[in-house]
Scaffold this motif. Structure first.
Motif, PDB file in Angstrom:
ATOM      1  N   TYR A 318      44.433  42.493  49.622  1.00 28.94           N
ATOM      2  CA  TYR A 318      44.603  41.981  48.263  1.00 28.94           C
ATOM      3  C   TYR A 318      44.902  40.474  48.260  1.00 28.94           C
ATOM      4  O   TYR A 318      45.612  39.972  49.142  1.00 28.94           O
ATOM      5  CB  TYR A 318      45.769  42.699  47.569  1.00 28.94           C
ATOM      6  N   TRP A 319      44.368  39.798  47.245  1.00 30.23           N
ATOM      7  CA  TRP A 319      44.729  38.407  46.986  1.00 30.23           C
ATOM      8  C   TRP A 319      45.393  38.334  45.621  1.00 30.23           C
ATOM      9  O   TRP A 319      44.826  38.781  44.618  1.00 30.23           O
ATOM     10  CB  TRP A 319      43.506  37.489  47.012  1.00 30.23           C
ATOM     11  N   ILE A 320      46.605  37.757  45.584  1.00 27.34           N
ATOM     12  CA  ILE A 320      47.401  37.685  44.363  1.00 27.34           C
ATOM     13  C   ILE A 320      47.561  36.226  43.970  1.00 27.34           C
ATOM     14  O   ILE A 320      47.986  35.397  44.785  1.00 27.34           O
ATOM     15  CB  ILE A 320      48.790  38.330  44.582  1.00 27.34           C
ATOM     16  N   LEU A 321      47.252  35.922  42.718  1.00 28.56           N
ATOM     17  CA  LEU A 321      47.362  34.559  42.205  1.00 28.56           C
ATOM     18  C   LEU A 321      48.182  34.565  40.931  1.00 28.56           C
ATOM     19  O   LEU A 321      47.907  35.339  40.000  1.00 28.56           O
ATOM     20  CB  LEU A 321      45.960  33.995  41.920  1.00 28.56           C
ATOM     21  N   SER A 322      49.206  33.713  40.897  1.00 29.25           N
ATOM     22  CA  SER A 322      49.948  33.476  39.658  1.00 29.25           C
ATOM     23  C   SER A 322      50.108  31.972  39.491  1.00 29.25           C
ATOM     24  O   SER A 322      50.174  31.236  40.463  1.00 29.25           O
ATOM     25  CB  SER A 322      51.312  34.178  39.683  1.00 29.25           C
ATOM     26  N   LYS A 359      36.681  42.485  44.272  1.00 31.98           N
ATOM     27  CA  LYS A 359      36.784  43.159  42.992  1.00 31.98           C
ATOM     28  C   LYS A 359      38.085  42.760  42.309  1.00 31.98           C
ATOM     29  O   LYS A 359      39.147  42.813  42.927  1.00 31.98           O
ATOM     30  CB  LYS A 359      36.758  44.682  43.197  1.00 31.98           C
ATOM     31  N   LYS A 360      38.003  42.344  41.054  1.00 30.95           N
ATOM     32  CA  LYS A 360      39.217  42.017  40.323  1.00 30.95           C
ATOM     33  C   LYS A 360      39.852  43.313  39.828  1.00 30.95           C
ATOM     34  O   LYS A 360      39.286  44.027  39.003  1.00 30.95           O
ATOM     35  CB  LYS A 360      38.928  41.088  39.149  1.00 30.95           C
ATOM     36  N   LEU A 361      41.052  43.619  40.383  1.00 29.94           N
ATOM     37  CA  LEU A 361      41.713  44.867  40.041  1.00 29.94           C
ATOM     38  C   LEU A 361      42.454  44.793  38.720  1.00 29.94           C
ATOM     39  O   LEU A 361      42.434  45.726  37.918  1.00 29.94           O
ATOM     40  CB  LEU A 361      42.704  45.267  41.144  1.00 29.94           C
ATOM     41  N   ILE A 367      49.991  37.345  36.355  1.00 30.39           N
ATOM     42  CA  ILE A 367      49.573  37.799  37.693  1.00 30.39           C
ATOM     43  C   ILE A 367      48.149  38.340  37.645  1.00 30.39           C
ATOM     44  O   ILE A 367      47.816  39.174  36.801  1.00 30.39           O
ATOM     45  CB  ILE A 367      50.525  38.898  38.222  1.00 30.39           C
ATOM     46  N   ALA A 368      47.313  37.851  38.569  1.00 26.92           N
ATOM     47  CA  ALA A 368      45.956  38.383  38.737  1.00 26.92           C
ATOM     48  C   ALA A 368      45.791  38.842  40.183  1.00 26.92           C
ATOM     49  O   ALA A 368      46.282  38.191  41.120  1.00 26.92           O
ATOM     50  CB  ALA A 368      44.917  37.329  38.392  1.00 26.92           C
ATOM     51  N   ILE A 369      45.100  39.975  40.375  1.00 31.35           N
ATOM     52  CA  ILE A 369      44.947  40.551  41.719  1.00 31.35           C
ATOM     53  C   ILE A 369      43.478  40.898  41.956  1.00 31.35           C
ATOM     54  O   ILE A 369      42.838  41.569  41.129  1.00 31.35           O
ATOM     55  CB  ILE A 369      45.824  41.806  41.905  1.00 31.35           C
TER      56      ILE A 369
END
Length: 636
Positions: A318-322, A359-361, A367-369
């Motif tokens: 997973y890649w998490i961006l805030s 894939k954008k979960l 928060i975007a994952i």
């Protein structure tokens, strides 16, 4: 009476004659043997006679010179040691008596490969000047880096997560710059870390709970994480309670002492930056990558930095961006940017992620994952749509020491079924620690089999048990927190300490015969590549304990013992300990040098047998600091 006296006289005379006869016989036999020996070695010559008469009168250090007087046919005695440490590791003639003075106090936070003045000589494009730029050999410091005046042993974990002594990191800059973001507070003689961050003002725990509502952080499927632009590493610090081990990194002095604070808190961290070279980790290393307003330009350079994140993420990771541009509709005014600019930035990031087959979960509030695919089965097909990035050719995906990044997609191992996980399915934590790593099961690690792995694990359990019997501080739970293993192989040393309140930075030297760092990550441990002829990308006084297995033999003919030991001294905390395993001759050379570092040391036998050539050196760095600053406060 007279007869008795006469008898004694005759017996004594007879005995003396017998002794004379015996001595004469022995002398004759010895002379014959000597003459036979000379005859067998070419006969008596004037030269050998000369040497024989001269040798007894010369001092020992002159014997070597007398061999020139021997005949060509004679064979002089071999006085050379056949197990000589100098043959294994270069050691200058004066090293045994060398003393290493303290460095100037201004070097108390010296990080040689991230020196600010040196960095200014390099290109500012893509932050290249913030990358590693190490000093040349003739520039190496030959002094001991001092701790700041008043340095105190850090708080023990878990208290250290929230408190750091001011004297150990005397910098108040962050308390001012980040005052409104709850990063760090200064209180009396210490700093307090409330767990806040720029994008998580309610604290790291609450922020992690928000992430946990979107992906599963509790079932053990996520064990290793990387935090890019980590700040004071509160995200990684609070993930530890969830059995998730995070590698946090940030550039040197972007915000003063941020990585230093992280390490002082007892949280894994390194100095690092996404610039032009690969991050020093193998491919498919991390279950989760995170960026919370880390200021990395993800949409620039044809997506180069997201491509690098893809390389180090595991299949299904997973890649998490805030932070910007996520939730720009709400924050655009506070970020002092236009709606159009932020919308365009998010569009570019979304496009690059799709081109990587991510894939954008979810996206919830700030928060975007995204999730990386478990294999490239479909991704290879859709290259007809996404022309870029192309798949990399035959380049080694794990090669990551001064390796330039490229805008090509690192291919995952081939699969035969669309539901198959590339490279093999990992067990959940904690079973992951002892399960045979997929890289070993597939035979992709040269010479390492499942049986080798099992034997290595058992070996290190025994060795660590022996270490604890030798070093009572290692045996004392909580005495050590930050641990460095300079030559980790399969991570057996770290695995044997898994139940202790420590974390281990596992190093696979770039000169090692086997690149096993991928195996270490598949076990749920963390580490990095390193060349020990150079300084490590960390601050002084990072580690409480250093383990070095055969490191000096590995670096024979590459660099000097004393330079490696000075680097160990730089990264070791006052009153920290070292255990070094190596050949006995190597350890004798090491022991002759550590006195000049003012380490207390002793050598002990191998745990299996006193007859083994491999020995163990145990050393402790003495407590000492820079002198008190005169007439001025030491804080910055």
């Amino acid at each position: 009476m007279a007869n008795w006296t006469t008898l004694r006289y005759h017996l004594t005379l007879k005995t003396k004659r017998t002794n004379l006869y015996y001595m004469a016989l022995v002398t004759i036999l010895c002379s014959i043997s000597y003459l036979i020996g000379i005859w067998q070695h070419g006969g008596v010559t004037a030269r050998t006679t000369s040497a024989a008469t001269i040798l007894p009168t010369l001092p020992c250090n002159s014997i070597k010179n007398t061999t020139t007087h021997l005949s060509k046919d004679s064979k002089p005695l071999d006085f050379k040691a056949h197990h000589n440490a100098e043959d294994l590791v270069p050691l200058s003639p004066v090293a045994r008596d060398e003393q290493f003075p303290p460095c100037n106090p201004k070097f108390s936070e010296c990080t040689p490969c991230e020196d600010v003045e040196r960095s200014l000589k390099f290109d500012r494009n893509m932050l290249i000047y913030r990358e590693r730029h190490c000093p040349e050999k003739n520039e190496l410091m030959k002094c001991r880096v001092p701790a700041p005046f008043g340095y105190t042993t850090p708080f023990r974990w878990p208290e250290s997560r929230d408190s750091v002594w001011y004297a150990n990191v005397p910098h108040k800059h962050l308390t001012v710059e980040k005052a409104g973001q709850n990063w760090v507070r200064f209180e009396g003689d210490r700093f307090r870390f409330p767990g806040g961050g720029t994008m998580f003002p309610r604290g790291a725990d609450a922020y992690i709970d928000d992430i946990g509502k979107l992906i599963n952080l509790r079932d053990g499927s996520i064990r290793t994480a990387i935090d890019t632009g980590c700040g004071v590493a509160s995200w990684g610090a609070y993930l530890l309670s969830r059995n998730i081990l995070t590698m946090s990194f940030a550039p040197r002095d972007t915000h003063e002492a941020q990585v230093q604070f992280a390490l002082e808190r007892g949280v894994p961290a390194l100095i690092g930056v996404l610039a032009s070279i690969r991050l020093p980790y193998p491919s498919r290393a991390f279950d989760m990558a995170h960026c919370s307003r880390c200021l990395i330009p993800w949409g620039q350079y044809d997506g180069l930095y997201l491509i690098e994140v893809d390389r180090i993420l595991r299949p299904g990771g997973y890649w998490i961006l805030s932070g910007p541009p996520i939730n720009w509709e709400r924050h655009w005014k506070g970020w002092n940017r236009t709606r159009e600019e932020l919308k365009a930035e998010q569009f570019v990031i979304e496009s690059i992620a799709r081109s990587l087959c991510w894939k954008k979960l979810a996206q919830k509030e700030d928060i975007a994952i995204w999730q990386k695919p478990t294999n490239h089965f479909h991704c290879k097909i859709n290259r007809k749509v996404f022309k870029k990035p192309r798949f990399c050719d035959s380049r080694d995906p794990d090669k990551a020491w001064y390796t330039k990044m490229e805008t090509c997609l690192t291919p995952m191992p081939e699969v035969s079924d669309i539901k198959e996980t590339a490279g093999g399915q990992l067990a959940n934590w904690p079973e992951r620690m002892t399960a045979i790593p997929p890289r070993i099961m597939s035979g992709s690690v040269m010479g390492i089999t499942a049986e080798t792995f099992k034997k290595d694990a058992e070996l290190w359990k025994k060795r660590v048990s022996h270490y604890k019997a030798l070093d009572y501080q290692l045996a004392e739970a909580g005495r050590y927190r930050n641990v460095l293993d300079m030559n980790s192989y399969l991570g057996g040393f770290a695995a044997a300490l898994v139940d202790d309140p420590v974390w281990v930075m596992n190093i696979v030297p770039v000169e090692a015969k086997v690149d096993s760092l991928g195996v270490i990550y598949e076990r749920g441990l963390i580490g990095t590549y390193q060349n020990w002829c150079e300084a490590m990308s960390t601050y002084p006084r990072t580690y409480d304990f250093i383990h070095a297995d055969s490191i000096f033999t590995l670096y024979k003919d590459r660099c000097e013992i004393k330079d490696i030991l000075l680097e160990m001294d730089r990264t070791l905390r006052p009153q920290g300990s070292v255990i070094i395993r190596d050949d006995v001759d190597v350890l004798l050379s090491v022991k002759s040098i550590v006195g000049g570092l003012q380490w207390e040391s002793r050598m002990v036998d191998h745990e299996a047998s006193p007859h083994a050539r491999e020995k163990i050196l145990i050393a402790t760095k003495q407590y000492w600091t820079a002198p008190a600053a005169q007439g001025s406060e030491s804080a910055s």
